[in-house]
Design a protein around this motif. Sequence first.
Motif, PDB file in Angstrom:
ATOM      1  N   ARG A  39       0.975  -1.181  -0.017  1.00 27.00           N
ATOM      2  CA  ARG A  39      -0.043  -0.128   0.077  1.00 27.00           C
ATOM      3  C   ARG A  39       1.009   1.117  -0.038  1.00 27.00           C
ATOM      4  NH1 ARG A  39      -5.456  -0.742   1.538  1.00 27.00           N
ATOM      5  NH2 ARG A  39      -5.695   1.406   2.113  1.00 27.00           N
ATOM      6  N   MET A  63      -0.751   4.884  -0.935  1.00 31.40           N
ATOM      7  CA  MET A  63      -1.846   4.936  -0.189  1.00 31.40           C
ATOM      8  C   MET A  63      -1.666   5.087   1.295  1.00 31.40           C
ATOM      9  SD  MET A  63      -4.884   2.205  -1.370  1.00 31.40           S
ATOM     10  CE  MET A  63      -4.155   0.950  -2.639  1.00 31.40           C
ATOM     11  N   LEU A  64      -0.222   4.838   1.634  1.00 25.85           N
ATOM     12  CA  LEU A  64       0.401   5.045   3.107  1.00 25.85           C
ATOM     13  C   LEU A  64       1.389   6.092   3.001  1.00 25.85           C
ATOM     14  CD1 LEU A  64       0.737   1.598   4.843  1.00 25.85           C
ATOM     15  CD2 LEU A  64      -1.117   3.452   5.389  1.00 25.85           C
ATOM     16  N   TRP A 115      -4.500  -1.468  -9.069  1.00 24.98           N
ATOM     17  CA  TRP A 115      -4.683  -2.040  -7.941  1.00 24.98           C
ATOM     18  C   TRP A 115      -5.598  -3.334  -7.761  1.00 24.98           C
ATOM     19  CZ3 TRP A 115      -1.844  -2.222  -3.420  1.00 24.98           C
ATOM     20  CH2 TRP A 115      -2.567  -2.534  -2.243  1.00 24.98           C
ATOM     21  N   LEU A 116      -5.180  -4.542  -7.215  1.00 25.99           N
ATOM     22  CA  LEU A 116      -5.990  -5.535  -7.028  1.00 25.99           C
ATOM     23  C   LEU A 116      -5.710  -6.338  -5.608  1.00 25.99           C
ATOM     24  CD1 LEU A 116      -6.755  -8.427  -9.400  1.00 25.99           C
ATOM     25  CD2 LEU A 116      -5.680  -9.243  -7.373  1.00 25.99           C
ATOM     26  N   ARG A 150     -10.175  -7.035  -0.929  1.00 30.03           N
ATOM     27  CA  ARG A 150     -11.210  -6.203  -1.068  1.00 30.03           C
ATOM     28  C   ARG A 150     -11.207  -5.680  -2.684  1.00 30.03           C
ATOM     29  NH1 ARG A 150     -11.459  -2.005   3.801  1.00 30.03           N
ATOM     30  NH2 ARG A 150      -9.413  -1.394   3.173  1.00 30.03           N
ATOM     31  N   THR A 151     -12.312  -6.012  -3.351  1.00 28.18           N
ATOM     32  CA  THR A 151     -12.208  -5.859  -4.799  1.00 28.18           C
ATOM     33  C   THR A 151     -12.554  -4.509  -5.331  1.00 28.18           C
ATOM     34  OG1 THR A 151     -14.624  -6.900  -4.845  1.00 28.18           O
ATOM     35  CG2 THR A 151     -12.634  -8.493  -5.359  1.00 28.18           C
ATOM     36  N   GLY A 152     -13.238  -3.733  -4.477  1.00 28.23           N
ATOM     37  CA  GLY A 152     -13.663  -2.480  -4.872  1.00 28.23           C
ATOM     38  C   GLY A 152     -14.694  -2.661  -6.067  1.00 28.23           C
ATOM     39  N   LEU A 153     -15.316  -3.712  -6.080  1.00 28.40           N
ATOM     40  CA  LEU A 153     -16.625  -3.854  -6.891  1.00 28.40           C
ATOM     41  C   LEU A 153     -17.900  -3.554  -6.075  1.00 28.40           C
ATOM     42  CD1 LEU A 153     -15.107  -6.809  -9.007  1.00 28.40           C
ATOM     43  CD2 LEU A 153     -15.406  -4.501  -9.812  1.00 28.40           C
ATOM     44  N   LYS A 154     -18.886  -3.265  -6.562  1.00 24.07           N
ATOM     45  CA  LYS A 154     -20.286  -3.055  -6.021  1.00 24.07           C
ATOM     46  C   LYS A 154     -21.065  -4.080  -6.214  1.00 24.07           C
ATOM     47  CE  LYS A 154     -19.881   1.151  -4.173  1.00 24.07           C
ATOM     48  NZ  LYS A 154     -19.720   0.980  -2.761  1.00 24.07           N
ATOM     49  N   ASP A 194     -24.190  -4.831  -5.823  1.00 25.94           N
ATOM     50  CA  ASP A 194     -25.373  -4.115  -6.158  1.00 25.94           C
ATOM     51  C   ASP A 194     -25.437  -3.993  -7.653  1.00 25.94           C
ATOM     52  OD1 ASP A 194     -26.929  -4.403  -3.996  1.00 25.94           O
ATOM     53  OD2 ASP A 194     -26.473  -2.465  -3.497  1.00 25.94           O
ATOM     54  N   LEU A 195     -24.405  -3.720  -8.173  1.00 27.28           N
ATOM     55  CA  LEU A 195     -24.255  -3.767  -9.630  1.00 27.28           C
ATOM     56  C   LEU A 195     -23.809  -5.073 -10.447  1.00 27.28           C
ATOM     57  CD1 LEU A 195     -22.510  -0.204  -9.847  1.00 27.28           C
ATOM     58  CD2 LEU A 195     -24.790  -0.575  -9.640  1.00 27.28           C
ATOM     59  N   ARG A 224     -23.014  -9.351  -6.190  1.00 23.81           N
ATOM     60  CA  ARG A 224     -23.606 -10.066  -5.001  1.00 23.81           C
ATOM     61  C   ARG A 224     -23.844 -11.729  -5.097  1.00 23.81           C
ATOM     62  NH1 ARG A 224     -25.720  -7.028  -1.195  1.00 23.81           N
ATOM     63  NH2 ARG A 224     -26.906  -5.788  -2.839  1.00 23.81           N
ATOM     64  N   ARG A 228     -11.158  -6.506 -14.487  1.00 22.59           N
ATOM     65  CA  ARG A 228     -10.715  -5.189 -14.568  1.00 22.59           C
ATOM     66  C   ARG A 228      -9.226  -4.663 -14.726  1.00 22.59           C
ATOM     67  NH1 ARG A 228     -12.468  -2.489  -9.228  1.00 22.59           N
ATOM     68  NH2 ARG A 228     -10.948  -3.803  -8.492  1.00 22.59           N
TER      69      ARG A 228
END
Lengths: 237, 204
Positions: B48, B53-54, B81-82, B85-89, B91-92, B130, B144
């Motif tokens: 990170r 990011m840090l 960045w992979l 926590r995938t960073g994908l939603k 609900d979509l 989901r 991605r």
Amino acid sequence: MNENHTIEAQRENPGIFSGLAATTKRDLLLAWKRPGDVLNPLFFFAMVCTLFPLAVGPSAEQLEFSGPGVLWVAALLATLLSLNSLFISDFEDGSLDQFLVSPQPLPVLVLGKTLAHWLTSGLPLVFVSPILAITYRMPLSVVGVMMLTLALGTISLSLLGSIGAALTVGLHRGTALLSLLILPLAMPIMILGANAVSLAASNDIYSTGIWALGAYAIASLSLAPYATAAALRISNE
Amino acid sequence: MTHKLSADNLTLIRGERCLFQGLSFALESGGLLILEGRNGCGKTSLIRAIAGMLTLEEGTVFWDDVPVDDQRQTFHGDLVWLAHRTGLKGDLTLVENLGFERSLRAHSSRDPEEVYERLGIARLKKLVLRSLSAGQQRRVSLARMLLADVPLWFMDEPFTNLDREGRALVMELVEEHCAKGGMCVMAAHQDVEIAAPTTRVKIQ
């Protein structure tokens, strides 16, 4: 798969307006798929406004007198209620990490998110408020003023609130802290808004309040995204 | 166009603990950097920190010999960045998720359909994320990464949640990427054998 595919040396990233529009669109789409998150604060707003006369009594004078104040307090609290969730889900699913390493400037993405928040929380309040205002015997000419103050005020509230939401995103149960952080900044908005409506109701000059709210909104619009972006960088470390 | 990622004298302190001190490395186009160490040793913090990011206590990360702090946007435009926590939603749908990413980054010349096919997610395109398994969501985040089409890959524990086939696929993708002149920084607690010029950094 194309085996001859090579990594392009120079690529042109989409401009910031594309980033802004995409973030707003994404959050609106998410709100559309989860209408409960949008309707909750709205329901809260309507409830407070309808319960208040039941508690203090339905005398016309009293309602006319307290109307602007009650509507504004309820709007402020409803906005605070909706602010909590602004960055939480992005923080939990890793979207925030993706924002931080995005080629788009972070303040632009933040502004897109805040815009979507205002469209789904502030703007509905503005449109629901006339119905509630009429129950407080507010004349139609004053209703217009109230909608204008609410529109300008909720823009500032969404933007200022995003700073608080960004600062408390990494904390569990940051709700109380968020309200505490935001209230001192939000108080003037409420006072200006409610006052302008009261002045309009008593046929006094109210434009000063509108200008002040407008100035507050512009100041928040130009400064808050940067503060929120900085806060997000710290919170996500 | 060749790139270079290097770091000089990185030091990171979290709370009272010094995670690493005086860490330096250099990575050229086509190279793979593996950050190794047991659980909780600071691999994720290091990766990170390199990605920006840090905030580091000391030291500088350079991209093409320019400090990344001076050219954050260029650097971030060149990396993807992979992570766990995938960073994908959730609900979509897959297409909606990747469509959002495409509005933020340059379009790649790869055909999305081919990428979906290769990752085995072509038939999941219309489902909300989901409803997919953790491994399938991981494959979407790999898609991605492939579609972003950038020289620098950051992968934090890329093998989590993937089956044997998926793990082999990740290694194959990294090999291909490095062979084409890309580079990859990977944090992994397992032994990783990838046929690419590899630099290993062990964190104590």
